[in-house]
Write a protein that holds these residues in place. Sequence first.
Motif, PDB file in Angstrom:
ATOM      1  N   ASN A  23      -9.881   2.092  -4.228  1.00 46.27           N
ATOM      2  CA  ASN A  23      -8.921   1.759  -3.175  1.00 46.27           C
ATOM      3  C   ASN A  23      -8.781   2.892  -2.166  1.00 46.27           C
TER       4      ASN A  23
ATOM      5  N   PHE B 206      -7.613  -7.304   5.060  1.00 44.38           N
ATOM      6  CA  PHE B 206      -8.610  -7.133   4.003  1.00 44.38           C
ATOM      7  C   PHE B 206      -9.660  -8.222   4.221  1.00 44.38           C
TER       8      PHE B 206
ATOM      9  N   GLY C 201      -5.800   2.447   0.099  1.00 44.73           N
ATOM     10  CA  GLY C 201      -4.543   2.774  -0.581  1.00 44.73           C
ATOM     11  C   GLY C 201      -4.277   4.269  -0.574  1.00 44.73           C
TER      12      GLY C 201
ATOM     13  N   THR D 294      -4.168 -14.695   0.817  1.00 48.56           N
ATOM     14  CA  THR D 294      -5.131 -15.700   1.270  1.00 48.56           C
ATOM     15  C   THR D 294      -6.210 -15.942   0.223  1.00 48.56           C
TER      16      THR D 294
ATOM     17  N   ARG E  49     -12.960  -3.402   4.104  1.00 44.81           N
ATOM     18  CA  ARG E  49     -13.936  -4.203   3.371  1.00 44.81           C
ATOM     19  C   ARG E  49     -14.672  -5.193   4.280  1.00 44.81           C
TER      20      ARG E  49
ATOM     21  N   LYS F  79     -12.564 -13.625   3.298  1.00 46.67           N
ATOM     22  CA  LYS F  79     -12.172 -14.410   4.469  1.00 46.67           C
ATOM     23  C   LYS F  79     -13.438 -14.817   5.223  1.00 46.67           C
TER      24      LYS F  79
ATOM     25  N   GLU G  65       0.574  -3.928   8.950  1.00 41.89           N
ATOM     26  CA  GLU G  65      -0.199  -4.826   8.093  1.00 41.89           C
ATOM     27  C   GLU G  65      -1.677  -4.591   8.399  1.00 41.89           C
TER      28      GLU G  65
ATOM     29  N   PRO H 135       0.822  -1.215   0.000  1.00 39.19           N
ATOM     30  CA  PRO H 135       0.000   0.000   0.000  1.00 39.19           C
ATOM     31  C   PRO H 135       0.855   1.264   0.000  1.00 39.19           C
ATOM     32  N   GLY H 136       0.271   2.317  -0.568  1.00 39.99           N
ATOM     33  CA  GLY H 136       0.936   3.604  -0.514  1.00 39.99           C
ATOM     34  C   GLY H 136       1.783   3.916  -1.723  1.00 39.99           C
ATOM     35  N   ILE H 137       1.439   3.343  -2.861  1.00 41.51           N
ATOM     36  CA  ILE H 137       2.157   3.650  -4.096  1.00 41.51           C
ATOM     37  C   ILE H 137       1.337   4.642  -4.917  1.00 41.51           C
TER      38      ILE H 137
ATOM     39  N   TYR I 198      -9.352  -6.861  -7.256  1.00 43.45           N
ATOM     40  CA  TYR I 198     -10.439  -5.913  -7.522  1.00 43.45           C
ATOM     41  C   TYR I 198      -9.837  -4.729  -8.266  1.00 43.45           C
TER      42      TYR I 198
ATOM     43  N   GLU J 260     -11.892 -17.153  10.242  1.00 44.67           N
ATOM     44  CA  GLU J 260     -10.519 -16.782   9.899  1.00 44.67           C
ATOM     45  C   GLU J 260     -10.242 -15.342  10.323  1.00 44.67           C
TER      46      GLU J 260
END
Lengths: 252, 252, 252, 252, 252, 252, 252, 252
Positions: free
Chosen positions: D233, D55, D236, F127, D82, D59, D52, C224-226, F205, D63
């Motif tokens: 995103n 997302f 992001g 995942t 999400r 899942k 980290e 992330p972060g691009i 996505y 989990e």
Amino acid sequence: MRRDQLLELLRGVAAGDISPDAAHERVARLPYLDLGVARLDLDRELRSGLPEVVFAQGKSDDELVRIVEAMVADAGRVLVTRAEPAAAEALSAAIPDGCFEPRARVWSAGRFGPPSGRRVAVLSAGTSDFPVAEEAAACTEWLGHEVERIRDVGVAGIQRALDSIDSLRRADVAVVVAGMDGALPTVVAGLVPCPVVAVPTSVGYGASFEGLAPLLTMLTACAPGIAVVNIDNGFGAAALAHRILSTSIASP
Amino acid sequence: MRRDQLLELLRGVAAGDISPDAAHERVARLPYLDLGVARLDLDRELRSGLPEVVFAQGKSDDELVRIVEAMVADAGRVLVTRAEPAAAEALSAAIPDGCFEPRARVWSAGRFGPPSGRRVAVLSAGTSDFPVAEEAAACTEWLGHEVERIRDVGVAGIQRALDSIDSLRRADVAVVVAGMDGALPTVVAGLVPCPVVAVPTSVGYGASFEGLAPLLTMLTACAPGIAVVNIDNGFGAAALAHRILSTSIASP
Amino acid sequence: MRRDQLLELLRGVAAGDISPDAAHERVARLPYLDLGVARLDLDRELRSGLPEVVFAQGKSDDELVRIVEAMVADAGRVLVTRAEPAAAEALSAAIPDGCFEPRARVWSAGRFGPPSGRRVAVLSAGTSDFPVAEEAAACTEWLGHEVERIRDVGVAGIQRALDSIDSLRRADVAVVVAGMDGALPTVVAGLVPCPVVAVPTSVGYGASFEGLAPLLTMLTACAPGIAVVNIDNGFGAAALAHRILSTSIASP
Amino acid sequence: MRRDQLLELLRGVAAGDISPDAAHERVARLPYLDLGVARLDLDRELRSGLPEVVFAQGKSDDELVRIVEAMVADAGRVLVTRAEPAAAEALSAAIPDGCFEPRARVWSAGRFGPPSGRRVAVLSAGTSDFPVAEEAAACTEWLGHEVERIRDVGVAGIQRALDSIDSLRRADVAVVVAGMDGALPTVVAGLVPCPVVAVPTSVGYGASFEGLAPLLTMLTACAPGIAVVNIDNGFGAAALAHRILSTSIASP
Amino acid sequence: MRRDQLLELLRGVAAGDISPDAAHERVARLPYLDLGVARLDLDRELRSGLPEVVFAQGKSDDELVRIVEAMVADAGRVLVTRAEPAAAEALSAAIPDGCFEPRARVWSAGRFGPPSGRRVAVLSAGTSDFPVAEEAAACTEWLGHEVERIRDVGVAGIQRALDSIDSLRRADVAVVVAGMDGALPTVVAGLVPCPVVAVPTSVGYGASFEGLAPLLTMLTACAPGIAVVNIDNGFGAAALAHRILSTSIASP
Amino acid sequence: MRRDQLLELLRGVAAGDISPDAAHERVARLPYLDLGVARLDLDRELRSGLPEVVFAQGKSDDELVRIVEAMVADAGRVLVTRAEPAAAEALSAAIPDGCFEPRARVWSAGRFGPPSGRRVAVLSAGTSDFPVAEEAAACTEWLGHEVERIRDVGVAGIQRALDSIDSLRRADVAVVVAGMDGALPTVVAGLVPCPVVAVPTSVGYGASFEGLAPLLTMLTACAPGIAVVNIDNGFGAAALAHRILSTSIASP
Amino acid sequence: MRRDQLLELLRGVAAGDISPDAAHERVARLPYLDLGVARLDLDRELRSGLPEVVFAQGKSDDELVRIVEAMVADAGRVLVTRAEPAAAEALSAAIPDGCFEPRARVWSAGRFGPPSGRRVAVLSAGTSDFPVAEEAAACTEWLGHEVERIRDVGVAGIQRALDSIDSLRRADVAVVVAGMDGALPTVVAGLVPCPVVAVPTSVGYGASFEGLAPLLTMLTACAPGIAVVNIDNGFGAAALAHRILSTSIASP
Amino acid sequence: MRRDQLLELLRGVAAGDISPDAAHERVARLPYLDLGVARLDLDRELRSGLPEVVFAQGKSDDELVRIVEAMVADAGRVLVTRAEPAAAEALSAAIPDGCFEPRARVWSAGRFGPPSGRRVAVLSAGTSDFPVAEEAAACTEWLGHEVERIRDVGVAGIQRALDSIDSLRRADVAVVVAGMDGALPTVVAGLVPCPVVAVPTSVGYGASFEGLAPLLTMLTACAPGIAVVNIDNGFGAAALAHRILSTSIASP
């Protein structure tokens, strides 16, 4: 800042009630800040000749009702597109004098203006193009123009288009809605001198690729003078027809 | 079969000079055969309000001169688009009173009609959009309308567009030519009530993908009432402007 | 209207030299008309912190020289991108103290500002990405920042990237230029905390599809972060780096 | 191998407790093997300045809960994107002090760090862009920055953007979320000097092609210095804003 | 840091010549810094079993000669792909014992290793696929494998493929090069049990779209076990064949 | 006609039991007719080294059971891919000794052959790539090879890949499953000499566009020797790995 | 105006019952107006040799029943494609002697004409291509031709196609339905001299991209003389086969 | 192995001259090996009814002359497509009785067969579609059929198509060549009952995207029974027309 507010401010400066610096502070934020107005939609109408229209899709019934009530309160009229039956029911419950056209997915209250006396022909190529054509027709009527619906005019049976030539020739603008090969606008533009607004639809299958095929056909049409709008955008076609008719009304 | 020829035929039947069967033989091939006319281009003009225009690209100088001479002989005027300097020279050698606008790549002789008194604003976003904008402008002028050129109006410096607001507001139609992000038509359509004809150009680079980026931008523009024509199609924009202006002139 | 001009106007009103109505006349055309300024580029700089930059491609040498001379006369400095050797020669003939970096295709005169003391790492994945990386580097330097060039850092030999980790960690911004699979920005963004500006290039072949492949890779990067800019847009990367560094310099 | 473990090993060698060959055996597997660490996420944070993030989509609730519990146990905080309502409910049942923002689809516990005192403006063009904008806003806040939400700012009514100019100018970074024609970032980048992070959304219809249209618009934007992230995103964009703000905080 | 260097360092620590802290200083920069090696290409070979290969396209003759001379000096051998005749001439002038295969556009000096005794069949579907097939063949030979060329094997005349079945069955790997419909790999993979490496080519026309058509065909091939490489990437196919043959040689 | 049947026929001719013309009648229909065999799947296995595998998707439970029963009756074993739980239940009801792996969506009975003693590493980047990786792993195991699963190895945290380097280096083939940016195969191919089979997944996505982004990344990967298979095609990867391992086993 | 009506009109003119001017009035609207006929579908049949066919998808059961009843009343027969079971039930309830083929999704009543004695081979590559192949087969039979179904003929097992060579050679037209790699038509066209109608299907997955992959394969097929129709368009293939067979029947 | 050779072999077995095992050895390689024939092109003709045709593009003049001489020697006739003037000159120098049609880019010697007496109409929409139409026409004539050329038939002036209705109705097959919007085949297929072969051309500009627009139009054409061939593939259209005419000639 509305223009009357500006004049008042300047008079205050002339009268010595407001210092030049204080006035500068308020005006200098221009061109940005002074544009701020309480009634944004009225502004849009002044500028672009079109009222703000509500796109129902993706809004909750609640949000929709609140927005529509505010707009009716402000202007006494509103146009809502892409309204599903449930949303329309919620709107009609809140604003009893609205009306819903289910095939067009259009809910409206009031009208935008007095009848213009101008006529828009709305042609659709296949039965599956019908909802988009109805959206175009309903929006055009709400904007004050007469609509002549010409349905089921395929290029494969080109006579059906030719058959409607008299109706077509009486129109000031022709809106042509077509999916799959999107060839109808080309044919129509070869037959009549009025502006042709082409609306590709996504209803085809196979190599239609969600409307890409008719879109490209319309853009590359051999007949010059075709205006293309977005895929499935019946309202956009109506708005363009309205702009076309308004410019000519406004001219001396 | 022209209409006068048809009337003559029917009179022959009434007079007994032609049997119903022989007349049927001739008429029954309609609608196909009787459409045959010697002067196709005149027909197109009658039907669509636009004369046939010559697309020079891909034609040899020889072919070009022959076609253009025939059209000038017929109608006293002609419009040639996408003419490279060499082609223009060949045309001017054959038809001395033609004139060539090299930036627009337009060669023309005569005019399509008397001045309409209507005004079309032609805006271009960047200097590289200039040739397409000039094609739109030159064709519009040849069709009889006044053109107001507004150049180098980028969205990144939105003031330049706002700055021309008075010119824009005087226009009956705005033709907006833009490559790269193609955002200018959206802004213009939010400012003025006249029809906006958007022309994407292929001159960008990178993710412009030969004009695909501005094309998609224009089609999905948030301001309703934008007419999109094909990438780089300056003449198409002029033809559409002409249709729009013609429909309004023809109305009561 | 510049802000000092506005203040002067308001003082004229206060002093009775200008009537409120006359002042209103001048100001009321805002936000549109009063935006008109003789020196548009200065305005852009005030607003966006970036000067107007000249994109040489598609301009004749003549046009280019005239524009660049005007900008140098106005601001004492200019940056020209996508300049081919011939254009650079024409510019250097007219403005002797300019300088040309042929690999970067950048011609410039003067500098935008004093050294910022900030550092931008410019990484390129392959030798064919070098011209775009050099454009990014040259523009960044002209904007006043230090550049650390890290070349030929492919993901297939990931050690080369890791090897430069110390240089990378000293940078305030990392500009990463890559074609083909465009995987390098993902790796870099996983190694350093600074903003990563990713520039896809069109120099690949096969399924690179003119830069589409690295563009999509960079957009979907797992780190992330691009920040992604347009294909081959070295200047855009430099402009973004400058914005990033300016915001942090400007903060208290 | 953590750095303290490495130092201990070397001291063992110096002390004769470990033979050079045995130490070589352990170290030589570097750079590959010794990277193995139990707490991978802490490492990522050290390297990239970003924790980290989970997302949730794809899942199972089970989990998800297990992963999130582990991360909270380790670091006392977590960010989940999400997250659908059911997933959020499962998380809140397991970790009572978490909180859920349904429009943003973000579930979080704790905060990443102390307030940075920096400000991020999050603009959204239409109501349907709202969820993506809220994701960007919620993530930005969790990362420790202040958010100024500016909603419903369409380019067709450019004044709404201009109107917010003061808010915009106070921001260190502007995140601009837009679907359909995606023209808003261009306009914003022309008005303010801070970095503009553009987020295309997939919510349009027709020729938007799942966000491709605004993506291309943003990449080809005429205003330089726009950072584009992946379609929809929001996280992001927040991560990029965080990197931008971190680099400037970290600088002397 | 090479492994022998590391062992030497650790012995220095054991001997007390180097303090643990100083050693830590040097080693702790791992895994990043200590990866730095003077002879990157040797490393790549150790890791991936493939030497670094020079892609001539986009490099000046000068750059090319310098790179190639360095690699020959280091390893006594080199492989250069996409070499045009002029570049090959420059290389041969500098390194007289190199040899050039113009159809394959491959220039090479020495060989990568002793003959492996393994056999690769290289099939090409049409004469226009020949250059790519030759690149694959020449690179495979340089890597030490025997090549069986099977040319002009179209699916429309499927017998030509069937006809070569004995040659095919003797091969350890089949590289199949095809443009246009790209159906040949499917047929081959249905006939033989060995791995099939499919190389789409861009040489078709029309709906081949620069190799997209055969690429998609190969990816969706009904016969399982086809390995697809990039469009026109003959060297990539050879490298993959080499990996396949190396893994089997290396196994007990 | 099987080969033993052919030999018997020829012996009949030699013995005078069958006339040359009658034998010609039977053989002459070759290559077309005599290919007809009752047990097609055995043939495929003979030719391509791979048994026919059942793709469950789009088949009714009934059809599926009938096909699978026939194949088990014939060969004592079968592999079914893309089996949903309901289909698996129907299969297990009919063939009790089958087994189902729900994450892999693979149902199987028996094994294809004795253990090969070869090892395939199956890496997955995220995942959400897990189901495709499990399909690859389950199919590889059914084909007789050992599988080493290496999960959750993202390029953004490149250490996780490096960390598994020992496992990777022991593998004869590496299958790398990755969505979004698809950069993992490039990194792996730069680290190990064995063939790398890259499987793009559609689970991303935004600009992943149903797997197009990782597909293009993998095709344009900078590390040579990567074999790409279709999006989400875990079985295809296993089949390719099997071909690779078979060719090496079969060689002297 | 039907031809008999025209003859009657002309006889009226000859008889003096209708004046030439009145007749002119009616005929002169040709070619446009006089094309108007009450029974459009009969006209289409006269012109194109094909009856109008009803596409059920997107029509309500009610609309469908009304259209179909009208067509049966007019012509005694009808063909309905893309009919779901519920729609078929509604049709069969209203028109009891219709019949429904669920796999083909075709409902029909009557037949288009007497048996032609011509034979069409319909080949399908995989079980998932079966519905499209059945649509082609059912429509071909309704149009009066004999159908030879050849199923499950994959290119990976090319013998299955070769095995059917005798059936294939007896066919006048071969319709080949294939998804995924779409290679079967190429093989078939290399084996038989009759016209090959290729139908791509959308049933694949991964890089099939909704049928784009087989579509491009078929268009770029190396075997000349393949006719491609739209993705999944089984009826289109039948209509083309009918045209081909009709032209040959009609010839002397 | 030719069939007579097989019979001879079997007779040898019956006569005891050849042992069953030796014969088995030779035959058992079937179906693969025995397909080997010296004269592949004759085989293709036998199987597919079409001779092998030479595609000149991408072949050197030398290669071309050698291939063509061999084919003329074998069959006394040949057809070469995509021949540039220089290549044609080289061919005519070597084979004096060949003839070249420069617009069609077709060089040929001899004819494929006696006149069939069948007629193919070749329509082209615009002057730029002329070369592709001429290729179709020249190849059709070489294959033995009569050609009726109908040029410059645009959909925008639909009368020109209608005007040629008598010519069209006399044709057994209509080949329709069109670029840009590609709508002409739809119109033609609505007017005549014969098979319509549609050839998209790449000569357009803008959103034609190298022929993609007319290709999609033709595939999604509303008139059923249109056969689409590859972009610019005039020879493919001729080959398909030939197959269509052959099937009908061959029928009883």
